[in-house]
Design an enzyme around this catalytic site. Structure first.
Site, PDB file in Angstrom:
ATOM      1  N   ARG A 141      17.743 -25.564 -18.428  1.00 37.14           N
ATOM      2  CA  ARG A 141      17.812 -24.278 -17.791  1.00 37.14           C
ATOM      3  C   ARG A 141      17.228 -23.199 -18.434  1.00 37.14           C
ATOM      4  O   ARG A 141      16.495 -22.451 -17.955  1.00 37.14           O
ATOM      5  CB  ARG A 141      19.357 -24.136 -17.555  1.00 37.14           C
ATOM      6  CG  ARG A 141      19.611 -22.863 -16.481  1.00 37.14           C
ATOM      7  CD  ARG A 141      21.018 -22.764 -15.961  1.00 37.14           C
ATOM      8  NE  ARG A 141      21.948 -22.553 -17.129  1.00 37.14           N
ATOM      9  CZ  ARG A 141      23.343 -22.404 -16.841  1.00 37.14           C
ATOM     10  NH1 ARG A 141      23.661 -22.753 -15.714  1.00 37.14           N
ATOM     11  NH2 ARG A 141      24.198 -22.113 -17.817  1.00 37.14           N
ATOM     12  N   GLU A 184      27.885 -16.174  -5.143  1.00 33.99           N
ATOM     13  CA  GLU A 184      28.919 -16.356  -6.142  1.00 33.99           C
ATOM     14  C   GLU A 184      29.641 -15.310  -6.962  1.00 33.99           C
ATOM     15  O   GLU A 184      29.570 -14.056  -6.433  1.00 33.99           O
ATOM     16  CB  GLU A 184      28.000 -17.078  -7.347  1.00 33.99           C
ATOM     17  CG  GLU A 184      26.742 -16.052  -7.984  1.00 33.99           C
ATOM     18  CD  GLU A 184      25.988 -16.715  -9.104  1.00 33.99           C
ATOM     19  OE1 GLU A 184      26.482 -17.743  -9.848  1.00 33.99           O
ATOM     20  OE2 GLU A 184      24.708 -16.323  -9.078  1.00 33.99           O
ATOM     21  N   LYS A 207      19.014 -17.270 -16.089  1.00 30.67           N
ATOM     22  CA  LYS A 207      20.361 -16.707 -16.664  1.00 30.67           C
ATOM     23  C   LYS A 207      19.561 -15.654 -17.701  1.00 30.67           C
ATOM     24  O   LYS A 207      19.762 -15.881 -18.773  1.00 30.67           O
ATOM     25  CB  LYS A 207      21.130 -17.840 -17.595  1.00 30.67           C
ATOM     26  CG  LYS A 207      22.571 -17.505 -17.814  1.00 30.67           C
ATOM     27  CD  LYS A 207      23.328 -18.875 -18.075  1.00 30.67           C
ATOM     28  CE  LYS A 207      24.470 -18.390 -18.808  1.00 30.67           C
ATOM     29  NZ  LYS A 207      25.575 -17.572 -17.983  1.00 30.67           N
TER      30      LYS A 207
END
Ligand SMILES: Cc1ncc(COP(=O)(O)O)c(C=O)c1O
Length: 364
Positions: A99, A247, A201
């Site tokens: 990621r 989310e 992220k």
């Protein structure tokens, strides 16, 4: 482009000088050891030199470091667990590495290789072994950071990157008997926009100003405001239609109706959580039907259960959600799907349940 020679020491310091930690199993900000690696901006990812273990402390940065001026930074989060026999366990650390690599691509950054990332995690966890709480008491949270540390004045990718990891003991997110989450559906502003960086992220996703109301409200402030009003956190809707769930501030969301579990698909605006992915697989193993799709906010009215997933929370029950002044309540506690999945996931993570999926890396 300036290419900097790599001149970073490649030794691992054997004995860490660990500063005293006031409350080793607290959720405090005591961080106790760091692993640093650096890369110059070159075409090859292999240009990250060997890192070194250092006592936790401040780092030096140029005032014109890209991360400070243009937000060129990514972070990850994972945990080391102590097994009954004392061994340390890491949960799918290569997923965090992958990621970070794909996030780095989006942010025009250099990233360490998967091996470098996982090795650095192992070293940091092992060096801090004595701070890993006993089984059942918590875990060692590991925070990898990748930052554009090189100086740059005009808007451009940094000429140098720093990868580091720091660690902190944390207690279980939910104490026995603690209240389920009480969420507030935020309609006035967004966490992410289409074709933005919601799926990355990046550090710049967590305190941004993305609002559709005139008196702008940063996202961090949304969370603080929700907490001040007695809610645990904010549940975001998609910015385009305001009709679908996205989310929570730092975890993914699932709803359950009968034996069908649904969660928003990863279409670029939400973070593809590693816990989310694992829980989907476990739920299917347990015979549930799992759908990854657009989940309408109206479906909250019909759901039996709602739960969140993330490294920090594991699988967390949602007891209530407030949407447009209506409070909806959900099943929590024993016999729920949430609890079944929480127990299975935590059991695998802590070595109590046999890992048949190759998710666990035993270190030491
Ligand atoms: C915005 C956001 N969504 C979801 C998650 C959950 O991701 P993971 O399960 O990989 O911890 C996190 C935490 O990392 C997050 O920050």
């Amino acid at each position: 482009m300036i290419r900097r020679a790599l001149c970073f020491p490649s030794f691992i310091r054997k004995s860490l000088l660990i500063p005293p930690v006031i409350s080793p199993y607290s959720n405090s900000s005591s961080k106790i050891g760091a692993y640093n690696g650096y890369a110059s901006q070159t075409s090859s990812l292999e240009h990250f030199g060997h890192g070194q273990l250092n006592p936790y402390g401040n780092i030096h940065l140029s005032p014109s470091a890209a991360v400070l001026n243009y937000g060129q930074g990514l972070f990850e989060g994972t945990k080391a667990y102590r097994k009954e026999n004392g061994q340390l366990l890491l949960f799918r650390p290569e997923q965090n590495a992958i990621r970070m690599k794909s996030g780095a691509q989006r942010m025009c950054m250099e990233a360490p290789s998967v091996d470098q990332f996982v090795n650095a995690l192992k070293q940091t966890a092992l060096a801090n072994k004595r701070w890993v709480p006993p089984p059942g008491k918590g875990s060692l949270y590991l925070r990898p950071l990748l930052i554009g540390s090189g100086a740059v004045l005009g808007l451009a990718p940094a000429p140098e990157y720093t990868f580091l990891i720091y660690a902190s003991p944390v207690r279980n997110y939910f104490k026995e008997g603690s209240a389920p989450l009480n969420l507030y559906v935020e309609e006035n502003f967004d966490r992410a926009s289409r074709r933005g960086t919601g799926s990355v992220k990046t550090i710049s996703n967590y305190a941004p100003v993305r609002t559709c109301i005139p008196d702008y409200v940063p996202v961090l402030m949304a969370q603080l405001r929700a907490k001040k009003n007695g809610f645990s956190d904010v549940l975001y809707l998609d910015s385009a239609t305001k009709k679908n769930l996205e989310e929570v501030s730092s975890c993914n969301i699932f709803i359950a109706k009968g034996r069908c579990i649904s969660t928003p698909g990863t279409n670029g605006t939400i973070l593809a959580g590693i816990t989310r992915k694992s829980v989907i697989e476990l739920a299917r193993d347990h015979g549930y039907e799992v759908e990854e799709r657009a989940v309408a906010v109206d479906e909250l009215m019909e759901a039996d259960e709602v739960f969140c997933t993330g490294t920090a929370v594991g699988v967390a029950p949602v007891g209530a959600i407030t949407y447009q002044n209506t409070r909806m309540e959900y099943k929590t506690g024993s016999g729920t799907i949430c609890q079944e999945l929480y127990n299975t996931l935590l059991g695998i993570q802590t070595g109590v349940i046999e890992d048949k999926k190759g998710w666990i890396i035993e270190i030491d």
